[in-house]
Design an enzyme around this catalytic site. Sequence first.
Site, PDB file in Angstrom:
ATOM      1  N   GLU B 330      19.624  -6.944  43.997  1.00 59.52           N
ATOM      2  CA  GLU B 330      20.378  -5.725  44.262  1.00 59.52           C
ATOM      3  C   GLU B 330      21.854  -5.952  44.026  1.00 59.52           C
ATOM      4  O   GLU B 330      22.541  -5.146  43.409  1.00 59.52           O
ATOM      5  CB  GLU B 330      20.133  -5.268  45.718  1.00 59.52           C
ATOM      6  CG  GLU B 330      20.709  -3.876  46.038  1.00 59.52           C
ATOM      7  CD  GLU B 330      22.149  -3.912  46.535  1.00 59.52           C
ATOM      8  OE1 GLU B 330      22.778  -2.848  46.586  1.00 59.52           O
ATOM      9  OE2 GLU B 330      22.668  -4.995  46.854  1.00 59.52           O
ATOM     10  N   GLU B 331      22.372  -7.092  44.539  1.00 50.89           N
ATOM     11  CA  GLU B 331      23.822  -7.306  44.572  1.00 50.89           C
ATOM     12  C   GLU B 331      24.492  -7.258  43.198  1.00 50.89           C
ATOM     13  O   GLU B 331      25.504  -6.596  43.028  1.00 50.89           O
ATOM     14  CB  GLU B 331      24.154  -8.619  45.286  1.00 50.89           C
ATOM     15  CG  GLU B 331      23.769  -8.627  46.772  1.00 50.89           C
ATOM     16  CD  GLU B 331      24.567  -7.637  47.623  1.00 50.89           C
ATOM     17  OE1 GLU B 331      25.392  -6.889  47.074  1.00 50.89           O
ATOM     18  OE2 GLU B 331      24.350  -7.608  48.840  1.00 50.89           O
ATOM     19  N   ASP B 356      19.766  -0.883  54.123  1.00 51.53           N
ATOM     20  CA  ASP B 356      20.689  -1.840  53.512  1.00 51.53           C
ATOM     21  C   ASP B 356      22.101  -1.636  54.045  1.00 51.53           C
ATOM     22  O   ASP B 356      23.055  -1.534  53.291  1.00 51.53           O
ATOM     23  CB  ASP B 356      20.645  -1.710  51.979  1.00 51.53           C
ATOM     24  CG  ASP B 356      21.486  -2.789  51.286  1.00 51.53           C
ATOM     25  OD1 ASP B 356      21.850  -3.781  51.948  1.00 51.53           O
ATOM     26  OD2 ASP B 356      21.787  -2.624  50.091  1.00 51.53           O
TER      27      ASP B 356
END
Lengths: 469, 469
Positions: B330-331, B356
């Site tokens: 994701e990052e 998140d």
Amino acid sequence: MTRLAIALLALASSTAAASVASAQRAAPPLPARVDPRVAALRDAALKDDVAYDIVEGLTTEVGQRLAATDAEARARTWSVARLKALGFKNVHVETYQMPVWLRGAETAEVVAPFPQTLKLVALGNSGATPATGLTAPVVVFRSYGDLANAAPDSVRGKIVYIGNAMRPTQDGSSYGAYGPARFVGPALAARLGAAAVVIKSIGTDHHRNPHTGGTNFPEGVAPIPAAALSVPDAELIERMADRGKPITLKLVLTPRFAGTGTSGNVIAEVPGSDPKAGVVLIGGHLDSWDLGTGAIDDASGVAITAAAAKRILDGPKPRRTIRVVWFGAEEPGGYGGKDYARVHGGERHATAGESDFGADRIWRFEVNLPDTAKPIADRLQAALAPLGIARGAGVGGDGTDVGPTLALGVAAIDLDQDGTRYFDTHHTPDDTLDRIDPEQLRQNVAAWTTMLAVVANAPEDIGPVTPRR
Amino acid sequence: MTRLAIALLALASSTAAASVASAQRAAPPLPARVDPRVAALRDAALKDDVAYDIVEGLTTEVGQRLAATDAEARARTWSVARLKALGFKNVHVETYQMPVWLRGAETAEVVAPFPQTLKLVALGNSGATPATGLTAPVVVFRSYGDLANAAPDSVRGKIVYIGNAMRPTQDGSSYGAYGPARFVGPALAARLGAAAVVIKSIGTDHHRNPHTGGTNFPEGVAPIPAAALSVPDAELIERMADRGKPITLKLVLTPRFAGTGTSGNVIAEVPGSDPKAGVVLIGGHLDSWDLGTGAIDDASGVAITAAAAKRILDGPKPRRTIRVVWFGAEEPGGYGGKDYARVHGGERHATAGESDFGADRIWRFEVNLPDTAKPIADRLQAALAPLGIARGAGVGGDGTDVGPTLALGVAAIDLDQDGTRYFDTHHTPDDTLDRIDPEQLRQNVAAWTTMLAVVANAPEDIGPVTPRR
């Protein structure tokens, strides 16, 4: 009003009268009168900006000031200029020589059972690993006491981990209770044949910023690599240990001793009118550890004491000379304080006190005064009370820098700061300007101004005392 | 009682009656009835330990999980074993390829006017300086807006500093307001010919732990070195700038792109009884930045959603299949979410939502539901109210991981965490287990359990919606 109400009121009234009588029987003496000039100086100091400017300047224009390095020398140059600009007299530096210890590389990783990198910093006076690192199994002790009772066979050739359960305390007493893991834990591990030692930081925060600080390897004990893990990293090691699996660490720590270097004390005075009355010695330390910018440890201490002295400087000449000393090299072993006592121990000192516990509000004072000077403490009590400062039950006389002077029999006046959050930041990279609360800093200046106004002008003789220890 | 007092009382009384009548006219509909089975599941979840165990395990046994590295692969292996042990069905990994970016050395120092070392970290996708470093004058912009309006001549060849005035907000909106300095500031500086860029961390703390995070250099814009200073270090730079003296920095930043690597999504299911009713998609992301151990970002998100699904798994089979996805990567750019939508976008999804935003308590929920399914939101409102969760006025549909799926027209249910302290720790070394408050984590599990109990069993059809954006 009913008869019942009248009866209840009468009962309450007689009960209240009885309570007052009881309180009066146990009551302390009436508070001393506060000299209006002292009160005026105190109250004006609550608007002080001089102390904040000094902390802001030192942290911005100099930064870290590790003892006996160029940075500490720059700090002395900065300090002389600032103290002269403030109008102090006899501003000068007194230097001395000392061993130099410098930080090197410092990395750590868990090799097994769960590979992770760790945050750690070398302790002052730590030995070094090979440049390529040291890999060894870890033996976990949850406290210094557990290590002290360990079988040498369990330690030999291993990396010793020492935990602690330090919590915040207002008077900082938990530093004394848990600090030995750092002060003497590495030397004990070395004697037992450990390859290296990592401690849980002596600190009360939960940030990945480990707390450095000095450790001591006595003559005959060869320094081993000694470092502090951040509190979260230490907790990680303990969680791994809880799983019962062997832990292997790799450490790279390359600090070094770099021979002999120059450090020094910066001295400034407010001259008094009566040289025979003795010097009032105050100050803090100019050096810092190398991780932060030394805001609470101890730019605030030098700033508070100088700002207070400046307020006396700007008024009528006091009876006693006030000597402000910004000591060098406190952190690695109190070199500045020892040198001051060596050079000036023969001079008459009336009192000594230092500020080296951050910049949060002062909540207590304690003294060690000769009988002839006891009324001074009563006057201090009355004058400090409006600042929220009460007289403690103990005997004053604390501090690494003034300690060697106090040991000669000089009277002591301690102004004790609230240490509840001090060890969140102490000796970490987080010791930066933002840790300073300007309002609490001003309360410190007001307290020190009050103390100076009372003590420097006290008509009593302040002769020698039996040191606290 | 005087006549005046009586008159006033009467007036007050009639005013009060009028107010009640007015409130009744404006009152919302009566709350929906809460199914006792939903309430029982919700209340039992307030004693959950599964979520904490997952966060504790991932942070202790895996640690940082940078996308497309061996660490993220170890995390997938760990996750499959844990999800299988919990009894989930169809547990598997779906991999994809992506570019790999790796951190290198990162140091910085003020060369002039006041030599100091600084704490900084490279931003994801940062370019590199020469290994020996880059020394250049600094041009200070207090905000991204100031940079956006700068003359190119003032920037060319310089190190651009971008400040911000970010403050905590419960809904995290200040990240959107101040984040562009990181998201697109470096690319803008690169276009203007800057040699490098350092930003004040996009964060709300005061610790020497800089906040990393991705930045983006579009096609055709060559990456320049881009890093974030810790907030105290950024304030130091601004104080130096306030003195009007030219600032020179030396930066060493050696991150690198390391070709293409493998990342993957970990998938687990609670099978439903009605395949035509659509999947309820929930999850968080398994990868993390490499500085901390990814506790709040986002071990807590994968833990909360799995713990909630586990509570449904242990009861009667729900109508809809619940699919828990622990997204990869994701990052650095939401690769896992995009890959999920690519592979599974053709399947019928009833709703999607992700966790998140840490592990502090959920305070609000917002939905994007088709008209046929509006009663579901009313039932959610009633069932979540005892947890301190109110229905927000906005439209749901947030999240990097479920975003590509939502964009296909899938209904959304957001459970919004309190972000007041989230950006103290976000993307820093301080993102460790101690940041998790077990009580608030349990409230999260209870909220997600409640949502699943209502939505997975809802008799209504949940058809497509117009995406929020």
